[in-house]
Design a protein around this motif. Structure first.
Motif, short mmCIF file in Angstrom:
data_model
loop_
_atom_site.label_atom_id
_atom_site.label_comp_id
_atom_site.label_asym_id
_atom_site.label_seq_id
_atom_site.Cartn_x
_atom_site.Cartn_y
_atom_site.Cartn_z
N ARG A 157 0.79 -1.06 0.24
CA ARG A 157 0.13 -0.10 0.12
C ARG A 157 1.00 1.33 0.04
O ARG A 157 2.03 1.14 0.58
CB ARG A 157 -0.91 -0.12 1.05
N ASP A 158 0.34 2.21 -0.30
CA ASP A 158 1.07 3.41 -0.56
C ASP A 158 1.49 3.99 0.71
O ASP A 158 2.70 4.46 1.05
CB ASP A 158 0.52 4.81 -1.00
N PRO A 206 7.13 5.78 5.79
CA PRO A 206 8.33 5.91 6.61
C PRO A 206 9.47 5.91 5.77
O PRO A 206 10.29 6.83 6.31
CB PRO A 206 8.27 4.46 7.22
N ALA A 207 9.69 5.37 4.47
CA ALA A 207 10.80 5.30 3.80
C ALA A 207 11.14 6.73 3.47
O ALA A 207 12.01 7.33 3.50
CB ALA A 207 10.85 4.25 2.90
N VAL A 244 14.09 9.32 4.07
CA VAL A 244 14.90 9.98 2.98
C VAL A 244 14.67 11.52 2.97
O VAL A 244 15.81 12.19 2.86
CB VAL A 244 14.43 9.62 1.54
N GLN A 245 13.58 12.06 3.26
CA GLN A 245 13.48 13.70 3.48
C GLN A 245 14.29 14.11 4.61
O GLN A 245 15.12 15.15 4.56
CB GLN A 245 12.10 13.98 3.29
N THR A 246 14.30 13.41 5.68
CA THR A 246 14.85 13.93 6.72
C THR A 246 16.40 13.81 6.65
O THR A 246 17.30 14.74 6.96
CB THR A 246 14.79 12.99 8.11
N ASN A 251 8.35 2.81 11.51
CA ASN A 251 9.54 4.00 11.54
C ASN A 251 10.85 3.29 11.04
O ASN A 251 10.97 2.07 11.17
CB ASN A 251 9.75 4.39 12.78
N ILE A 252 11.72 4.10 10.43
CA ILE A 252 13.06 3.82 10.02
C ILE A 252 14.10 4.22 10.86
O ILE A 252 13.95 5.49 11.02
CB ILE A 252 13.16 3.85 8.55
#
Length: 162
Positions: free
Chosen positions: A95-96, A101-102, A106-108, A161-162
């Protein structure tokens, strides 16, 4: 912005498919543009395209226009010999929302890169691109690259969360 990829990270079993992934990423960037012309873009673009029964590309757009694309191998990735095979399941029925979390991670990582006072991003004007032999200069920050490697290795469908 020229819509040239600033960084590409590949994970097993796709490490040797750099050229194929560049074509895929460029076609996904075209989808960003098509969706921008037809409707208001949301931050989470969801599934951009299913390439075949195995690869699916998902998109994320920041509020300042930075585009992130994650290509998922729907068959899962082969675990290392010392890893639990259940930790990296196939992404069938992904699902989208499982991509958020990924994308957030990546944005962080990208924000942390931009906050580094010693990192000098190029303006990426046509003149500067010409100075790099026609290629857009890629992000070479080892800290950023290592963080993306960590995210790519840690992400699996269903992780909150990653």
């Amino acid at each position: 912005m020229q819509d040239n990829p600033l960084h590409i990270s590949l994970f097993p079993p796709h490490e040797d498919e750099d050229l194929d992934m560049q074509f895929l990423l460029n076609s996904c960037l075209d989808i960003f543009d098509i969706r921008a012309k037809t409707k208001t873009l949301d931050q989470d673009l969801g599934l951009l395209q299913a390439i075949d029964e195995r690869l699916a590309a998902y998109g994320w757009l920041t509020n300042i226009g930075i585009k992130f694309i994650i290509v998922v191998d729907m068959m899962g990735r082969p675990p290392a010999p010392d890893q639990d095979k259940r930790k990296f399941p196939a992404a069938v029925g992904l699902r989208d929302a499982e991509m958020k979390p990924a994308f957030r991670a990546v944005q962080t990582a990208y924000i942390q890169l931009m906050l580094n006072p010693f990192y000098m991003p190029d303006d990426r004007t046509p003149l500067q691109i010409a100075n790099y032999g026609g290629k857009n200069p890629e992000i070479t920050s080892k800290k950023f690259i290592n963080e993306l490697q960590r995210i790519g290795k840690a992400w699996a469908p269903g992780l909150p969360n990653i």
